[in-house]
Scaffold this motif. Structure first.
Motif, short mmCIF file in Angstrom:
data_model
loop_
_atom_site.label_atom_id
_atom_site.label_comp_id
_atom_site.label_asym_id
_atom_site.label_seq_id
_atom_site.Cartn_x
_atom_site.Cartn_y
_atom_site.Cartn_z
N LEU A 1 0.87 -1.32 0.00
CA LEU A 1 -0.09 0.15 0.00
C LEU A 1 0.91 1.40 -0.03
O LEU A 1 0.38 2.32 -0.60
N GLY A 2 1.99 1.29 0.75
CA GLY A 2 3.05 2.10 0.83
C GLY A 2 3.36 2.57 -0.84
O GLY A 2 3.65 3.61 -1.16
N GLN A 3 3.72 1.55 -1.40
CA GLN A 3 4.29 1.66 -2.88
C GLN A 3 3.10 2.27 -3.68
O GLN A 3 3.54 3.01 -4.68
N MET A 4 2.08 1.87 -3.40
CA MET A 4 0.76 2.72 -4.06
C MET A 4 0.39 3.85 -3.67
O MET A 4 -0.47 4.47 -4.37
N GLY A 5 0.80 4.51 -2.50
CA GLY A 5 0.65 5.55 -2.08
C GLY A 5 -0.92 5.75 -1.34
O GLY A 5 -1.50 6.76 -1.45
N VAL A 6 -1.21 4.45 -0.94
CA VAL A 6 -2.53 4.38 -0.17
C VAL A 6 -2.44 4.41 1.15
O VAL A 6 -1.90 3.38 1.65
N PRO A 7 -2.85 5.40 1.99
CA PRO A 7 -2.64 5.34 3.38
C PRO A 7 -3.91 4.64 4.13
O PRO A 7 -4.81 4.54 3.13
N GLY A 8 -3.84 4.34 5.21
CA GLY A 8 -5.13 3.94 6.11
C GLY A 8 -4.83 2.35 6.75
O GLY A 8 -4.52 1.64 5.88
N SER A 9 -5.04 2.41 7.82
CA SER A 9 -4.55 1.10 8.47
C SER A 9 -5.77 0.33 8.58
O SER A 9 -5.38 -1.25 8.47
N ASP A 10 -6.99 0.60 8.10
CA ASP A 10 -8.12 -0.34 8.03
C ASP A 10 -8.16 -1.16 6.89
O ASP A 10 -8.44 -2.32 6.85
N LEU A 11 -7.41 -0.43 5.80
CA LEU A 11 -7.39 -1.07 4.42
C LEU A 11 -6.11 -1.99 4.69
O LEU A 11 -6.42 -3.19 4.08
N GLY A 12 -5.10 -1.76 5.32
CA GLY A 12 -4.06 -2.80 5.35
C GLY A 12 -4.35 -4.01 6.38
O GLY A 12 -4.12 -5.06 5.95
N ASP A 13 -5.33 -3.74 7.47
CA ASP A 13 -5.95 -5.17 8.11
C ASP A 13 -6.70 -5.86 7.10
O ASP A 13 -6.68 -7.03 7.34
N ARG A 14 -7.58 -5.27 6.04
CA ARG A 14 -8.31 -6.10 5.29
C ARG A 14 -7.34 -7.02 4.41
O ARG A 14 -7.70 -7.98 4.17
N VAL A 15 -6.40 -6.03 3.85
CA VAL A 15 -5.52 -6.82 2.82
C VAL A 15 -4.58 -7.98 3.73
O VAL A 15 -4.44 -9.11 3.18
N ALA A 16 -4.29 -7.82 4.93
CA ALA A 16 -3.54 -8.78 5.67
C ALA A 16 -4.20 -9.82 5.95
O ALA A 16 -4.07 -11.20 5.61
N GLY A 17 -5.63 -9.70 6.25
CA GLY A 17 -6.68 -10.63 6.62
C GLY A 17 -6.82 -11.61 4.95
O GLY A 17 -7.00 -12.90 5.24
N THR A 18 -6.78 -11.07 3.93
CA THR A 18 -6.87 -11.70 2.83
C THR A 18 -5.88 -12.50 2.55
O THR A 18 -5.97 -13.69 2.07
N ALA A 19 -4.55 -11.79 2.96
CA ALA A 19 -3.47 -12.66 2.66
C ALA A 19 -3.32 -14.17 3.42
O ALA A 19 -2.94 -15.25 3.09
N HIS A 20 -4.03 -13.79 4.90
CA HIS A 20 -3.83 -14.90 5.75
C HIS A 20 -4.70 -16.30 5.27
O HIS A 20 -4.45 -17.21 5.10
N GLY A 21 -6.14 -15.66 4.65
CA GLY A 21 -6.78 -16.88 3.98
C GLY A 21 -6.32 -17.21 2.84
O GLY A 21 -6.37 -18.63 2.49
N MET A 22 -5.53 -16.77 2.05
CA MET A 22 -4.62 -17.32 0.71
C MET A 22 -3.88 -18.41 1.03
O MET A 22 -3.61 -19.31 0.60
#
Length: 691
Positions: free
Chosen positions: A483-504
């Protein structure tokens, strides 16, 4: 034929006056006919070819795999898996004995007449009709002419007989009558060989099985557990059995393969294997192998010590022991099992080949059977000469072992593991093969070897993927980085992305990359930009896996993950480890075994045969050889000398001869006979040659 012209002709009775043959006579003529005997011989020959081409007395499962269900059943019904003991084959042999025996008995009288009759009632016209004849008008008396002809015949090896008919005297000579004996010997030889084949045709076993005194055992039991009705007494008939004896062990039985089971054949002695030796070609094929045997026989004062090898058997008390094969003799394997549930637990197991073990793996139960061990695994590698400077293009991949794991439902999978890592395209892998059945090839799980040539790094990586706290931290770092490379801030989005990775990752561990791909397709379905969603999700998964890998490296080095910088070798290892994690989902075993060390023990495979009909067959073969020699290399020859008073005094001598074979050679011999007669007659005699 010339000989026919020299024979006494007889008038043939009118066939309409002959009595009709009885039914028994017709059957007797049919059974003794040459056509029937030849037909039976052709059938026996075809059956023998089938028995030679098609391996005999293998297990039914082997034939089922080789031919498939349809042809397996066809061949089973025809009993082609044991041709020489099949009921139809033995029946044909018995019928052949009967037919050939009747044929011989019918022709022996005529053969005897040909051997013993000199055909002295020959006529002058018959001799003149022969191609080889000569006539003399001599001043000698008929008695002197008779003596001259008889002496000439005997000097050339003819047996003679004389008959007087009034003023006419006939001297008949014959030699080479043994060719007629050859006819009888060849037919008798067929009968003798067929009798020998019947003796070795397992008739005793068939009778015992038919009467219910013998039962084929189909269970895999120890010898001591096989019931008495599946044992065959020693020296009770012909058999061909096999037994595998480890080094230092002994056996007093052999196993007879019978359809879908076996029988235990007792031996009148004990076979002990002191040592087994084997030598290999550079390509790994066996060059030669031999066994040092000790025969313990209660009838002997001292045991027999003998070394047998391929084509060098040992025969004792009518039993011939062949070196047939070799296998493992129960090697000891010291294994470490690494559980794949993320617990990091290991189990130590001291196992032996051919033994079965019950494993308790957490809440799982598995039955483990060690099936085999191979000390050498030679494979072709054309680069080995260039890479190592050696002279051989073959390399040894080291020891391997096979085992079977059976789950609670009874489903079994077969595995094959290599002890040491194997080099493939300049990379080193531990190979763990798996297949569902013997008809399938092994599919190998390639576990990359780390810098210490061990599986430790991969196992630590695989265990870390099962730990939620390790995956959570790695996935959060991966999400923040992307998200940092994409310039997208926000911890909530980071939590959702991390949760997605955990499921995969959970899907990756259970279904592999194929399952992850299917899950991403389902997630992106209906989205406005499915390609971007899929690409981003894959990047999150790979970045998370990489962060887990960095954690493992950091833990091994005792440093913080942020300080880990991977080189090209470590990145290549990471790519291979991801593929191995995906493949492990289809491995089908809750643990991975590693062979630490072993104690190799070999076993020799012996084939033991007893063939009491062998000497009968050898006798028949000798008779056949002699009979064929007499038929083809001995020719029956007949000569006659007819002596009668001359018209002007003295006597006349008419000599003729016949031979059905080699007329050119006989013509030369007849000329020698005629010349011998010329030398004994007075020069004044006037020989008149009529050729």
């Amino acid at each position: 034929m010339a000989e026919t012209a020299a024979s006494m002709s007889a008038s043939r009775p009118d066939s309409r006056g002959q009595p009709r043959k009885s039914l028994g006579g017709i059957w007797l003529e049919f059974l003794g006919s040459m056509n029937l005997a030849i037909t039976l011989l052709v059938v026996v020959s075809i059956a023998s070819v089938i028995g030679t081409v098609l391996p005999q007395n293998e297990t039914f499962n082997t034939y089922l795999i080789q031919f498939g269900p349809f042809w397996f059943e066809v061949f089973r019904v025809l009993n082609l898996y044991d041709v020489y003991s099949a009921s139809w084959f033995l029946f044909i042999l018995g019928f052949l004995i009967l037919s050939t025996g009747i044929c011989v008995s019918r022709h022996i009288p005529s053969v005897w007449r040909e051997i013993t009759r000199y055909r002295t009632r020959v006529r002058e016209q018959s001799l003149l009709a022969l191609r080889q004849h000569r006539h003399w008008d001599s001043a000698h008396s008929t008695g002197e002419l008779q003596d001259v002809a008889e002496a000439a015949f005997q000097a050339h090896g003819y047996r003679t007989r004389t008959e007087a008919r009034g003023d006419i005297v006939v001297v008949a000579g014959m030699k080479g009558a043994a060719t007629r004996i050859g006819y009888v010997l060849t037919h008798v030889a067929v009968v003798v060989i067929a009798i020998g084949a019947l003796v070795d045709g397992n008739l005793y076993l068939k009778f015992q099985e038919f009467t219910g005194n013998l039962q084929i055992e189909t269970r895999d039991l120890r010898v001591s557990q096989v019931p008495a009705e599946s044992w065959v007494a020693a020296e009770s008939g012909a058999f061909r059995g096999n037994v595998t004896i480890p080094e230092g062990a002994s056996s007093e039985v052999s196993f007879l393969q019978m359809r879908d089971g076996y029988l235990v054949q007792e031996l009148p002695f004990t076979i002990e294997v002191e040592q087994f030796r084997i030598d290999y070609f550079p390509n790994g094929a066996p060059r030669s192998y031999e066994s040092d045997l000790v025969i313990h026989d209660p009838t002997l004062d001292e045991p027999i010590r003998e070394t047998i090898g391929v084509n060098y058997p040992l025969t004792h008390r009518g039993h011939t022991i062949y070196q047939a094969s070799f296998t493992d003799g129960g090697s000891s394997l010291y294994l470490t099992g690494h559980l794949l549930d993320g617990s990091g637990e290991v189990m130590e197991l001291d196992a032996r080949v051919f033994e079965t073990y019950d494993l308790q793996l957490g809440g799982l139960e598995r039955e483990l059977r060690i099936d085999g061990f191979e000390l050498l695994n030679i494979n072709r590698d054309t680069r080995s000469v260039e890479r190592t400077g050696g002279s051989s293009e073959f390399i040894n991949s080291g020891p391997s072992y096979t085992f079977t794991l059976r789950d609670e439902a009874g489903q079994a999978r077969e595995y094959r593991n290599y002890m040491a890592p194997v080099e493939i395209e300049d990379r080193w892998y531990f190979l763990h093969g798996m297949r569902m059945g013997a008809e399938e090839p092994f599919r190998y799980l390639h576990i990359p070897a780390d810098h210490n040539y061990s599986m430790d790094t991969f196992l630590a990586f695989h265990d870390a993927l099962h730990r939620p706290e390790a995956v959570a931290g790695a996935s959060r770092r991966a999400a923040d980085g992307l998200l940092g490379q994409m310039g997208v801030p926000g911890s909530d989005l980071g939590d959702r992305v991390a949760g997605t990775a955990h499921g995969m990752i959970d899907t990756l561990l259970t279904q592999g990359f194929g399952g992850v791909s299917a899950e991403l397709d389902e997630r992106a379905a209906g989205a406005s930009r499915p390609g971007m969603i899929r690409e981003f999700s894959e990047a999150v998964l790979q970045r998370t896996l990489y962060e887990v890998y960095r954690d493992v490296l950091a833990d091994q080095r005792g440093v913080m993950p942020a300080s880990i910088q991977t080189d090209s070798e470590q990145r290549a290892f990471f790519e291979e480890a991801m593929n191995a994690v995906s493949a492990a989902a289809e491995y089908g075993a809750p643990l991975i075994f590693q062979l630490n060390h072993f104690e190799h023990r070999q076993a020799t495979g012996l084939q033991i045969t007893r063939a009491p009909g062998k000497s009968i067959v050898y006798t028949g073969s000798a008779l056949l050889t002699l009979g064929v020699f007499l038929l083809f290399y001995v020719s029956q020859r007949r000569v006659w000398a007819l002596v009668k008073p001359g018209q002007t005094g003295g006597g006349e001598l008419l000599m003729g001869g016949a031979n059905q074979r080699r007329p050119e050679q006989f013509e030369e011999e007849f000329e020698q006979l005629a010349d011998a007669v010329d030398q004994h007659l007075n020069p004044a005699d006037d020989p008149a040659r009529e050729n």
